[in-house]
Design a protein around this motif. Structure first.
Motif, PDB file in Angstrom:
ATOM      1  N   LEU A  34      67.755  36.147  45.107  1.00 32.90           N
ATOM      2  CA  LEU A  34      67.702  37.287  44.186  1.00 32.90           C
ATOM      3  C   LEU A  34      66.506  38.173  44.485  1.00 32.90           C
ATOM      4  O   LEU A  34      66.606  39.407  44.442  1.00 32.90           O
ATOM      5  CB  LEU A  34      67.630  36.773  42.748  1.00 32.90           C
ATOM      6  CG  LEU A  34      67.698  37.838  41.640  1.00 32.90           C
ATOM      7  CD1 LEU A  34      69.037  38.566  41.681  1.00 32.90           C
ATOM      8  CD2 LEU A  34      67.476  37.198  40.276  1.00 32.90           C
ATOM      9  N   ASP A  35      65.377  37.551  44.814  1.00 35.95           N
ATOM     10  CA  ASP A  35      64.181  38.309  45.177  1.00 35.95           C
ATOM     11  C   ASP A  35      64.439  39.159  46.416  1.00 35.95           C
ATOM     12  O   ASP A  35      64.028  40.324  46.486  1.00 35.95           O
ATOM     13  CB  ASP A  35      63.031  37.335  45.431  1.00 35.95           C
ATOM     14  CG  ASP A  35      61.713  38.028  45.701  1.00 35.95           C
ATOM     15  OD1 ASP A  35      60.925  38.164  44.753  1.00 35.95           O
ATOM     16  OD2 ASP A  35      61.469  38.424  46.862  1.00 35.95           O
ATOM     17  N   MET A  36      65.135  38.588  47.390  1.00 30.29           N
ATOM     18  CA  MET A  36      65.436  39.318  48.620  1.00 30.29           C
ATOM     19  C   MET A  36      66.390  40.473  48.362  1.00 30.29           C
ATOM     20  O   MET A  36      66.237  41.566  48.941  1.00 30.29           O
ATOM     21  CB  MET A  36      66.047  38.364  49.645  1.00 30.29           C
ATOM     22  CG  MET A  36      65.097  37.295  50.146  1.00 30.29           C
ATOM     23  SD  MET A  36      65.924  36.047  51.159  1.00 30.29           S
ATOM     24  CE  MET A  36      66.580  37.057  52.490  1.00 30.29           C
ATOM     25  N   ILE A  37      67.359  40.258  47.469  1.00 30.54           N
ATOM     26  CA  ILE A  37      68.362  41.301  47.208  1.00 30.54           C
ATOM     27  C   ILE A  37      67.793  42.449  46.384  1.00 30.54           C
ATOM     28  O   ILE A  37      67.912  43.622  46.748  1.00 30.54           O
ATOM     29  CB  ILE A  37      69.585  40.691  46.496  1.00 30.54           C
ATOM     30  CG1 ILE A  37      70.304  39.708  47.418  1.00 30.54           C
ATOM     31  CG2 ILE A  37      70.542  41.786  46.038  1.00 30.54           C
ATOM     32  CD1 ILE A  37      71.433  38.947  46.747  1.00 30.54           C
ATOM     33  N   VAL A  38      67.156  42.098  45.276  1.00 30.44           N
ATOM     34  CA  VAL A  38      66.682  43.120  44.344  1.00 30.44           C
ATOM     35  C   VAL A  38      65.459  43.856  44.890  1.00 30.44           C
ATOM     36  O   VAL A  38      65.389  45.086  44.860  1.00 30.44           O
ATOM     37  CB  VAL A  38      66.369  42.496  42.970  1.00 30.44           C
ATOM     38  CG1 VAL A  38      65.798  43.553  42.018  1.00 30.44           C
ATOM     39  CG2 VAL A  38      67.628  41.882  42.375  1.00 30.44           C
ATOM     40  N   LYS A  39      64.496  43.102  45.375  1.00 30.35           N
ATOM     41  CA  LYS A  39      63.266  43.727  45.879  1.00 30.35           C
ATOM     42  C   LYS A  39      63.408  44.221  47.312  1.00 30.35           C
ATOM     43  O   LYS A  39      62.506  44.885  47.820  1.00 30.35           O
ATOM     44  CB  LYS A  39      62.110  42.728  45.782  1.00 30.35           C
ATOM     45  CG  LYS A  39      61.821  42.287  44.356  1.00 30.35           C
ATOM     46  CD  LYS A  39      60.700  41.266  44.320  1.00 30.35           C
ATOM     47  CE  LYS A  39      60.477  40.750  42.904  1.00 30.35           C
ATOM     48  NZ  LYS A  39      59.419  39.702  42.852  1.00 30.35           N
ATOM     49  N   LYS A  40      64.508  43.869  47.960  1.00 28.03           N
ATOM     50  CA  LYS A  40      64.832  44.340  49.308  1.00 28.03           C
ATOM     51  C   LYS A  40      63.753  43.973  50.327  1.00 28.03           C
ATOM     52  O   LYS A  40      63.470  44.737  51.258  1.00 28.03           O
ATOM     53  CB  LYS A  40      65.073  45.847  49.302  1.00 28.03           C
ATOM     54  CG  LYS A  40      66.229  46.259  48.396  1.00 28.03           C
ATOM     55  CD  LYS A  40      66.469  47.758  48.418  1.00 28.03           C
ATOM     56  CE  LYS A  40      67.636  48.145  47.519  1.00 28.03           C
ATOM     57  NZ  LYS A  40      67.894  49.590  47.505  1.00 28.03           N
ATOM     58  N   ASN A  41      63.152  42.788  50.138  1.00 27.68           N
ATOM     59  CA  ASN A  41      62.120  42.349  51.084  1.00 27.68           C
ATOM     60  C   ASN A  41      62.692  42.138  52.480  1.00 27.68           C
ATOM     61  O   ASN A  41      62.088  42.528  53.482  1.00 27.68           O
ATOM     62  CB  ASN A  41      61.488  41.040  50.582  1.00 27.68           C
ATOM     63  CG  ASN A  41      60.714  41.236  49.301  1.00 27.68           C
ATOM     64  OD1 ASN A  41      60.089  42.268  49.106  1.00 27.68           O
ATOM     65  ND2 ASN A  41      60.743  40.253  48.423  1.00 27.68           N
ATOM     66  N   ALA A  42      63.868  41.490  52.534  1.00 28.42           N
ATOM     67  CA  ALA A  42      64.462  41.219  53.839  1.00 28.42           C
ATOM     68  C   ALA A  42      64.863  42.519  54.546  1.00 28.42           C
ATOM     69  O   ALA A  42      64.662  42.666  55.758  1.00 28.42           O
ATOM     70  CB  ALA A  42      65.680  40.309  53.670  1.00 28.42           C
ATOM     71  N   LYS A  43      65.419  43.457  53.769  1.00 30.74           N
ATOM     72  CA  LYS A  43      65.819  44.739  54.353  1.00 30.74           C
ATOM     73  C   LYS A  43      64.618  45.472  54.922  1.00 30.74           C
ATOM     74  O   LYS A  43      64.663  46.002  56.030  1.00 30.74           O
ATOM     75  CB  LYS A  43      66.498  45.600  53.285  1.00 30.74           C
ATOM     76  CG  LYS A  43      66.963  46.951  53.795  1.00 30.74           C
ATOM     77  CD  LYS A  43      67.635  47.749  52.689  1.00 30.74           C
ATOM     78  CE  LYS A  43      68.064  49.124  53.208  1.00 30.74           C
ATOM     79  NZ  LYS A  43      68.696  49.930  52.135  1.00 30.74           N
ATOM     80  N   TYR A  44      63.519  45.488  54.175  1.00 28.51           N
ATOM     81  CA  TYR A  44      62.295  46.137  54.636  1.00 28.51           C
ATOM     82  C   TYR A  44      61.764  45.452  55.891  1.00 28.51           C
ATOM     83  O   TYR A  44      61.347  46.106  56.853  1.00 28.51           O
ATOM     84  CB  TYR A  44      61.249  46.093  53.520  1.00 28.51           C
ATOM     85  CG  TYR A  44      59.908  46.677  53.892  1.00 28.51           C
ATOM     86  CD1 TYR A  44      59.702  48.054  53.899  1.00 28.51           C
ATOM     87  CD2 TYR A  44      58.829  45.847  54.238  1.00 28.51           C
ATOM     88  CE1 TYR A  44      58.477  48.589  54.247  1.00 28.51           C
ATOM     89  CE2 TYR A  44      57.608  46.372  54.577  1.00 28.51           C
ATOM     90  CZ  TYR A  44      57.429  47.750  54.578  1.00 28.51           C
ATOM     91  OH  TYR A  44      56.212  48.272  54.924  1.00 28.51           O
ATOM     92  N   PHE A  45      61.813  44.124  55.891  1.00 27.28           N
ATOM     93  CA  PHE A  45      61.312  43.348  57.026  1.00 27.28           C
ATOM     94  C   PHE A  45      62.111  43.654  58.288  1.00 27.28           C
ATOM     95  O   PHE A  45      61.543  43.918  59.352  1.00 27.28           O
ATOM     96  CB  PHE A  45      61.388  41.864  56.688  1.00 27.28           C
ATOM     97  CG  PHE A  45      60.985  40.956  57.819  1.00 27.28           C
ATOM     98  CD1 PHE A  45      59.662  40.687  58.069  1.00 27.28           C
ATOM     99  CD2 PHE A  45      61.955  40.371  58.633  1.00 27.28           C
ATOM    100  CE1 PHE A  45      59.290  39.838  59.111  1.00 27.28           C
ATOM    101  CE2 PHE A  45      61.595  39.532  59.668  1.00 27.28           C
ATOM    102  CZ  PHE A  45      60.254  39.271  59.908  1.00 27.28           C
ATOM    103  N   PHE A  46      63.442  43.646  58.179  1.00 26.97           N
ATOM    104  CA  PHE A  46      64.274  43.862  59.356  1.00 26.97           C
ATOM    105  C   PHE A  46      64.232  45.320  59.828  1.00 26.97           C
ATOM    106  O   PHE A  46      64.340  45.589  61.024  1.00 26.97           O
ATOM    107  CB  PHE A  46      65.699  43.433  59.069  1.00 26.97           C
ATOM    108  CG  PHE A  46      65.882  41.945  59.026  1.00 26.97           C
ATOM    109  CD1 PHE A  46      65.656  41.177  60.155  1.00 26.97           C
ATOM    110  CD2 PHE A  46      66.255  41.304  57.860  1.00 26.97           C
ATOM    111  CE1 PHE A  46      65.805  39.797  60.129  1.00 26.97           C
ATOM    112  CE2 PHE A  46      66.403  39.926  57.814  1.00 26.97           C
ATOM    113  CZ  PHE A  46      66.187  39.170  58.950  1.00 26.97           C
ATOM    114  N   GLU A  47      64.055  46.262  58.898  1.00 35.03           N
ATOM    115  CA  GLU A  47      63.917  47.665  59.298  1.00 35.03           C
ATOM    116  C   GLU A  47      62.633  47.875  60.092  1.00 35.03           C
ATOM    117  O   GLU A  47      62.627  48.562  61.123  1.00 35.03           O
ATOM    118  CB  GLU A  47      63.932  48.567  58.063  1.00 35.03           C
ATOM    119  CG  GLU A  47      65.319  48.789  57.480  1.00 35.03           C
ATOM    120  CD  GLU A  47      65.296  49.741  56.302  1.00 35.03           C
ATOM    121  OE1 GLU A  47      64.186  50.126  55.872  1.00 35.03           O
ATOM    122  OE2 GLU A  47      66.389  50.091  55.813  1.00 35.03           O
TER     123      GLU A  47
END
Length: 279
Positions: A34-47
């Motif tokens: 949920l943290d990865m989806i809502v806060k978009k940490n993974a998306k930011y990391f991969f970008e």
């Protein structure tokens, strides 16, 4: 004292205790996702990883990436070498390894020895882990956190980021007191602190989304990626640190000496290289 405290819980079946452990694991997994989806940490990391790859000046071989992974494991993961403050580093290490010992021995006692009081060395490891966790955690909370040069927050000021460390300390402390009262035959008090132990444990694993629990999963990946970016020659997502011997820098900052003792070269340039963080 060093007996299996869970074996004394005759009013709770091993299946219930094991189901509770599984539920806590699911709460951690769900909170992290949920943290990865809502806060978009993974998306930011991969970008950022994709942008850095596009700017890379060289490609790393599998052996080179393996070496960087080993360096990350040795420094950022196993020894917490990213902490410049030795007290903060030791406090973190005591807390981290105490937590690992405590959690692993809890799982082994509940799944492997749910009704055995002796249970080999694992009751000793359970108590040792709790003591290490308390030592490192209370050292951080009452000594390092209130140090102006470190965190600069009074011990009684609680913010959302403190959920993790406070619930962690409550779990270890109430667990130790529960075990002590149980071993000396204080049944009523032992039940009280067992309830507090379960409440603190549930708070720890049930608040992953709101606390900094998930940070421990992201931190090694971020540290490894930073090493890869640096090795590939990509432009990191950090401010450029100028050389003080550069004539252009001397012209912009005429009052800054070239040599500043043991201070890093960016001190005095308005650049905050490290931001304080909680556990």
């Amino acid at each position: 004292m060093f007996t299996n405290p869970f074996a004394e819980l005759s009013f709770i079946s091993p299946a219930v205790m094991q189901g509770y452990v599984v539920l806590m694991i699911l709460l951690v997994a769900g909170g992290t996702i949920l943290d990865m989806i809502v806060k978009k940490n993974a998306k930011y990391f991969f970008e950022n990883s994709r942008k850095a790859k596009a700017q890379a000046k060289r490609s790393l071989s599998a052996a080179e990436k393996g070496t960087l992974a080993a360096q990350t494991l040795a420094k950022e993961v196993l020894t917490s070498g990213e902490f410049a403050n030795p007290q903060r580093r030791l406090s973190h290490l005591f807390t981290m390894y105490g937590f690992i010992l405590f959690i692993l021995s809890t799982a082994i006692l509940i799944f492997g020895y749910p009704t055995s009081q002796s249970a080999g060395i694992f009751p000793l490891l359970w108590h040792l882990g709790a003591l290490m966790l308390c030592f490192g955690g209370y050292w951080f909370w009452f000594r390092i956190r209130v140090d102006v040069s470190a965190e600069g927050n009074p011990w009684y000021r609680v913010v959302r980021a403190d959920i993790f460390i406070l619930s962690l300390l409550a779990m270890a402390t109430s667990g130790l007191i529960w075990s002590i009262f149980q071993s000396i035959g204080l049944g009523g008090l032992s039940i009280l602190f067992f309830v507090l132990f379960i409440a603190a444990t549930t708070a720890l694993f049930g608040t992953v989304y709101w606390s900094k629990f998930a940070h421990m999963f992201f931190k090694p990946a971020a540290a490894f990626q930073k090493r890869v970016v640096h090795a590939e020659g990509s432009r990191e997502n950090l401010p450029e640190i100028p050389e003080l011997t550069d004539p252009a820098v001397k012209q912009m900052y005429p009052d800054i000496p070239e040599y500043m003792g043991d201070k890093p070269p960016y001190m005095g340039l308005g650049i905050n290289r490290e931001a304080p963080s909680h556990y």
